[in-house]
Design a protein around this motif. Structure first.
Motif, PDB file in Angstrom:
ATOM      1  N   GLU A  57      48.702  28.309  38.146  1.00  0.00           N
ATOM      2  CA  GLU A  57      47.743  29.328  38.595  1.00  0.00           C
ATOM      3  C   GLU A  57      46.353  28.908  38.130  1.00  0.00           C
ATOM      4  N   CYS A  66      40.461  37.163  40.515  1.00  0.00           N
ATOM      5  CA  CYS A  66      41.531  36.794  39.582  1.00  0.00           C
ATOM      6  C   CYS A  66      41.985  38.030  38.812  1.00  0.00           C
ATOM      7  N   GLU A  70      45.793  39.604  39.004  1.00  0.00           N
ATOM      8  CA  GLU A  70      46.585  39.423  37.783  1.00  0.00           C
ATOM      9  C   GLU A  70      47.824  40.325  37.697  1.00  0.00           C
ATOM     10  N   LYS A  88      49.109  28.602  33.475  1.00  0.00           N
ATOM     11  CA  LYS A  88      47.759  28.995  33.864  1.00  0.00           C
ATOM     12  C   LYS A  88      46.806  27.837  33.580  1.00  0.00           C
ATOM     13  N   HIS A 116      45.325  37.496  27.008  1.00  0.00           N
ATOM     14  CA  HIS A 116      44.770  36.977  28.268  1.00  0.00           C
ATOM     15  C   HIS A 116      44.259  38.100  29.170  1.00  0.00           C
TER      16      HIS A 116
END
Length: 217
Positions: A57, A66, A70, A88, A116
């Motif tokens: 990703e 993004c 998510e 990621k 994150h």
């Protein structure tokens, strides 16, 4: 007969809304096709997860798309089988954005990857850019991370090297926008490729994982 301007505008607006809904439904029901829903890399990239299906990703902390994607992506990752490995890859399209990539790898180094989503929430809901070393450090401290430990990780050779390497990976995959998902080093899809549909992108990802499984037999 005198026409009512506002009634005309209302009818036009309703028509456009209906057309948009029809297009969205059509995109969801038509077969998944190369060129429309995903692209094939001209030259497949090597994958690190040998014997597994590797999903990358590509994202940027500062990207609102993004942030929006998510939750759906996280739910998708949680329902994958043991043969799927998801990684990621932070992308910095300019040098001044590289601190965001360093933040990602610093958290990973410190075993704080669970923060994150919190980074994105801070930036897109809290409206904080977290672009300078001091801003990023203060945020990390506010999350309970010891200042010196964070700075040591953030400025380490390992973290800065990973941040620059991530950009090289993105260039190899010809990533020109995020979020973008690469599967098994050769298939590329994203909400933008699927006409802005996050649901369609998830559907395409399922399709591509199944496709790779069949190719591996």
């Amino acid at each position: 007969m005198k026409l009512n301007f506002y009634k005309i505008i209302k009818k036009i607006s309703l028509g456009l809304i209906c057309l948009s809904l029809i297009n969205a439904v059509s995109a969801q029901t038509r077969p998944i096709e190369e060129g429309f829903d995903y692209r094939v890399m001209p030259a497949p990239q090597a994958i690190e997860a040998k014997g597994k299906i590797e999903v990358l990703e590509f994202f940027w902390y500062g990207c609102p798309h993004c942030h929006d994607f998510e939750p759906q992506l996280d739910a998708w990752v949680k329902r994958q089988g043991k043969d799927v490995v998801v990684k990621k890859v932070p992308v910095a399209f300019r040098d001044d954005l590289l601190p965001h990539s360093q933040l990602f790898y610093a958290l990973e180094t410190l075993g704080k990857s669970n923060l994150h989503a919190k980074v994105m929430e801070t930036m897109h809901v809290g409206k904080k850019k977290l672009l300078t070393e001091s801003e990023i450090t203060e945020w990390a401290v506010s999350q309970g991370i010891e200042r010196e430990a964070f700075l040591k990780a953030f400025k380490s050779f390992t973290v800065t090297s990973k941040a620059r390497s991530a950009n090289q990976i993105a260039q190899a995959y010809r990533i020109d926008g995020v979020p973008t998902v690469a599967i098994q080093g050769k298939y590329i899809t994203s909400p933008s490729i699927t006409s802005g549909s996050k649901a369609r992108a998830i559907e395409v990802m399922d399709h591509l994982v199944t496709k790779v499984r069949k190719e591996k037999r």
